[in-house]
Write a protein that holds these residues in place. Structure first.
Motif, PDB file in Angstrom:
ATOM      1  N   ARG A   1       0.846  -1.202   0.000  1.00  0.00           N
ATOM      2  CA  ARG A   1       0.000   0.000   0.000  1.00  0.00           C
ATOM      3  C   ARG A   1       0.880   1.251   0.000  1.00  0.00           C
ATOM      4  O   ARG A   1       1.884   1.324   0.711  1.00  0.00           O
ATOM      5  CB  ARG A   1      -0.909   0.006   1.229  1.00  0.00           C
ATOM      6  N   ILE A   2       0.483   2.242  -0.788  1.00  0.00           N
ATOM      7  CA  ILE A   2       1.285   3.446  -0.939  1.00  0.00           C
ATOM      8  C   ILE A   2       1.454   4.198   0.379  1.00  0.00           C
ATOM      9  O   ILE A   2       2.536   4.706   0.679  1.00  0.00           O
ATOM     10  CB  ILE A   2       0.666   4.374  -2.014  1.00  0.00           C
ATOM     11  N   ASP A   3       0.401   4.250   1.209  1.00  0.00           N
ATOM     12  CA  ASP A   3       0.522   4.988   2.476  1.00  0.00           C
ATOM     13  C   ASP A   3       1.516   4.319   3.418  1.00  0.00           C
ATOM     14  O   ASP A   3       2.316   4.983   4.090  1.00  0.00           O
ATOM     15  CB  ASP A   3      -0.845   5.168   3.146  1.00  0.00           C
ATOM     16  N   LYS A   4       1.508   2.995   3.450  1.00  0.00           N
ATOM     17  CA  LYS A   4       2.435   2.263   4.302  1.00  0.00           C
ATOM     18  C   LYS A   4       3.868   2.409   3.790  1.00  0.00           C
ATOM     19  O   LYS A   4       4.811   2.599   4.562  1.00  0.00           O
ATOM     20  CB  LYS A   4       2.038   0.781   4.340  1.00  0.00           C
ATOM     21  N   TRP A   5       4.037   2.371   2.470  1.00  0.00           N
ATOM     22  CA  TRP A   5       5.381   2.469   1.881  1.00  0.00           C
ATOM     23  C   TRP A   5       5.989   3.849   2.141  1.00  0.00           C
ATOM     24  O   TRP A   5       7.145   3.973   2.532  1.00  0.00           O
ATOM     25  CB  TRP A   5       5.307   2.194   0.379  1.00  0.00           C
ATOM     26  N   VAL A   6       5.202   4.906   1.940  1.00  0.00           N
ATOM     27  CA  VAL A   6       5.710   6.258   2.152  1.00  0.00           C
ATOM     28  C   VAL A   6       6.068   6.473   3.618  1.00  0.00           C
ATOM     29  O   VAL A   6       7.109   7.064   3.942  1.00  0.00           O
ATOM     30  CB  VAL A   6       4.683   7.312   1.696  1.00  0.00           C
ATOM     31  N   GLN A   7       5.234   5.987   4.527  1.00  0.00           N
ATOM     32  CA  GLN A   7       5.531   6.144   5.948  1.00  0.00           C
ATOM     33  C   GLN A   7       6.877   5.519   6.307  1.00  0.00           C
ATOM     34  O   GLN A   7       7.643   6.081   7.099  1.00  0.00           O
ATOM     35  CB  GLN A   7       4.430   5.503   6.792  1.00  0.00           C
ATOM     36  N   SER A   8       7.187   4.405   5.697  1.00  0.00           N
ATOM     37  CA  SER A   8       8.442   3.716   6.018  1.00  0.00           C
ATOM     38  C   SER A   8       9.657   4.357   5.350  1.00  0.00           C
ATOM     39  O   SER A   8      10.790   4.071   5.702  1.00  0.00           O
ATOM     40  CB  SER A   8       8.355   2.245   5.594  1.00  0.00           C
ATOM     41  N   HIS A   9       9.423   5.265   4.377  1.00  0.00           N
ATOM     42  CA  HIS A   9      10.537   5.879   3.644  1.00  0.00           C
ATOM     43  C   HIS A   9      10.719   7.370   3.915  1.00  0.00           C
ATOM     44  O   HIS A   9      11.667   7.971   3.409  1.00  0.00           O
ATOM     45  CB  HIS A   9      10.354   5.656   2.134  1.00  0.00           C
ATOM     46  N   VAL A  10       9.800   7.959   4.686  1.00  0.00           N
ATOM     47  CA  VAL A  10       9.930   9.372   5.037  1.00  0.00           C
ATOM     48  C   VAL A  10      10.035   9.486   6.545  1.00  0.00           C
ATOM     49  O   VAL A  10       9.115   9.102   7.271  1.00  0.00           O
ATOM     50  CB  VAL A  10       8.729  10.194   4.519  1.00  0.00           C
ATOM     51  N   GLU A  11      11.134  10.003   7.011  1.00  0.00           N
ATOM     52  CA  GLU A  11      11.403  10.067   8.445  1.00  0.00           C
ATOM     53  C   GLU A  11      10.428  10.998   9.161  1.00  0.00           C
ATOM     54  O   GLU A  11      10.143  12.107   8.714  1.00  0.00           O
ATOM     55  CB  GLU A  11      12.837  10.561   8.677  1.00  0.00           C
ATOM     56  N   GLY A  12       9.895  10.519  10.291  1.00  0.00           N
ATOM     57  CA  GLY A  12       9.093  11.359  11.177  1.00  0.00           C
ATOM     58  C   GLY A  12       7.666  11.604  10.741  1.00  0.00           C
ATOM     59  O   GLY A  12       6.980  12.435  11.340  1.00  0.00           O
ATOM     60  N   VAL A  13       7.200  10.906   9.728  1.00  0.00           N
ATOM     61  CA  VAL A  13       5.829  11.130   9.254  1.00  0.00           C
ATOM     62  C   VAL A  13       4.927   9.995   9.735  1.00  0.00           C
ATOM     63  O   VAL A  13       5.334   8.839   9.791  1.00  0.00           O
ATOM     64  CB  VAL A  13       5.789  11.235   7.715  1.00  0.00           C
ATOM     65  N   THR A  14       3.714  10.335  10.142  1.00  0.00           N
ATOM     66  CA  THR A  14       2.755   9.327  10.582  1.00  0.00           C
ATOM     67  C   THR A  14       1.926   8.852   9.398  1.00  0.00           C
ATOM     68  O   THR A  14       1.806   9.544   8.384  1.00  0.00           O
ATOM     69  CB  THR A  14       1.815   9.889  11.657  1.00  0.00           C
TER      70      THR A  14
END
Length: 350
Positions: free
Chosen positions: A32-45
């Motif tokens: 899922r795009i939301d899960k992937w971005v969260q794991s690749h952008v520091e400090g974002v929920t």
């Protein structure tokens, strides 16, 4: 994974957004795009990522997606995000706003002189944004910065610059407009009075802009292109008064103090621009009467003579290009009239 980060820097005070670009590696599982971005952008929920996706701040291969989109190897992901979003809370203040246009998505305001656009050190109240917050909360008491980042601000103009500024009224409009500013597709035309008789009727200034090496509050032009950010200003002479010139400037890029720095770079500092030396006589005679006349012009327009006259952008909902124009403010009109009268009644002294 390849990552590229670019910053939007506008004419005025500071960067508002950054663009983070990612290319998904080969062999990446369908996630899922939301899960992937969260794991690749520091400090974002994950909640913030989902809000960004819903507002259109994230695209995959140039298109918006839903939170349940599953990424594929080779996907190009672009995320627009605020830089340093933690800052002084903006309080609501009932400040009159000169609203030129407003609908459900955008608001165009004609900013007066001597008004700071955004709260900051030494200016925590009385700013344009304080008034915008009050105005928006009268329409929607539940609006806050979680729902509308920076209450819709996507660009700024200097305290002493007058003219048009656009505010987004919802997240989708913020995303749409911020991309236009990033891609330099917003049409902005300024009118300025500069020192000296500008020789060419029109021209283009190409010189990188970066902070001044000695005075960090100022910016300077670096024509060799090795320092700073690429910047282009097109100018056209509107009227000549021998000692000063009325010019129109069109921005191809948007850099901090771009017009002020570029015009100074070609020897034509903006009239009464105290930061760049325009608040003293840079062209004219040695006679006392002339000095008194210039002082009267400074008094008539006690600020940098720069006005954001025209603003054009693609409407975030209709996708139609719309344009707005704001007449010259009274202080600049009075000062220009003084020069026009002075030149018409006196023999020009070189």
């Amino acid at each position: 994974m390849n990552v590229d980060v670019e910053i939007i820097q506008e004419d005025n005070s500071e960067e508002l957004y950054e663009r983070k670009s990612f290319t998904v590696d080969k062999g990446q599982e369908a996630t899922r795009i939301d899960k992937w971005v969260q794991s690749h952008v520091e400090g974002v929920t994950r909640n913030k990522v989902q809000n960004a996706i819903d507002a259109g701040f994230l695209t995959v291969n140039g298109k918006t997606v839903k939170c349940n989109y599953r990424i594929r190897p080779g996907d190009d992901i672009v995320l627009m995000s605020l830089i340093n979003p933690e800052y002084t809370t903006v309080k609501s203040e009932n400040i009159p706003l000169n609203i030129v246009y407003e609908d459900d998505d955008v608001m165009v305001i004609n900013k007066p002189p001597n008004m700071v656009v955004h709260p900051g050190v030494g200016n925590f109240s009385g700013t344009l944004l304080n008034g915008v917050v009050y105005h928006l909360q009268q329409q929607n008491p539940n609006i806050d910065e979680e729902k509308l980042p920076r209450f819709g601000m996507v660009h700024r103009i200097d305290k002493n610059t007058t003219g048009l500024i656009v505010i987004a009224k919802n997240g989708a409009a913020v995303a749409h407009l911020s991309k236009q500013f990033f891609n330099h597709t917003v049409k902005r035309q300024y009118v300025a009075v500069v020192w000296g008789n500008v020789e060419a009727d029109n021209g283009t200034i190409v010189a990188h802009i970066a902070r001044h090496q000695q005075n960090r509050k100022m910016f300077a032009a670096y024509p060799d292109g090795e320092t700073g950010k690429h910047a282009i200003t097109h100018y056209q002479v509107l009227e000549r008064f021998n000692y000063v010139t009325l010019v129109q400037c069109v921005l191809e890029t948007g850099r901090t103090h771009q017009i002020r720095v570029h015009m100074k770079h070609i020897g034509h500092t903006l009239f009464n621009d105290w930061e760049y030396g325009g608040d003293r006589i840079l062209k004219g005679t040695i006679y006392t009467k002339y000095k008194q006349f210039v002082d009267n012009c400074f008094d008539a327009c006690p600020r940098c003579a720069l006005h954001a006259q025209t603003l054009g952008f693609v409407h975030p909902r209709t996708n139609e290009e719309i344009f707005f124009t704001a007449e010259l403010p009274n202080d600049m009109q009075q000062m220009i009239t003084k020069w026009r009268t002075y030149i018409s009644h006196r023999k020009i002294e070189e």
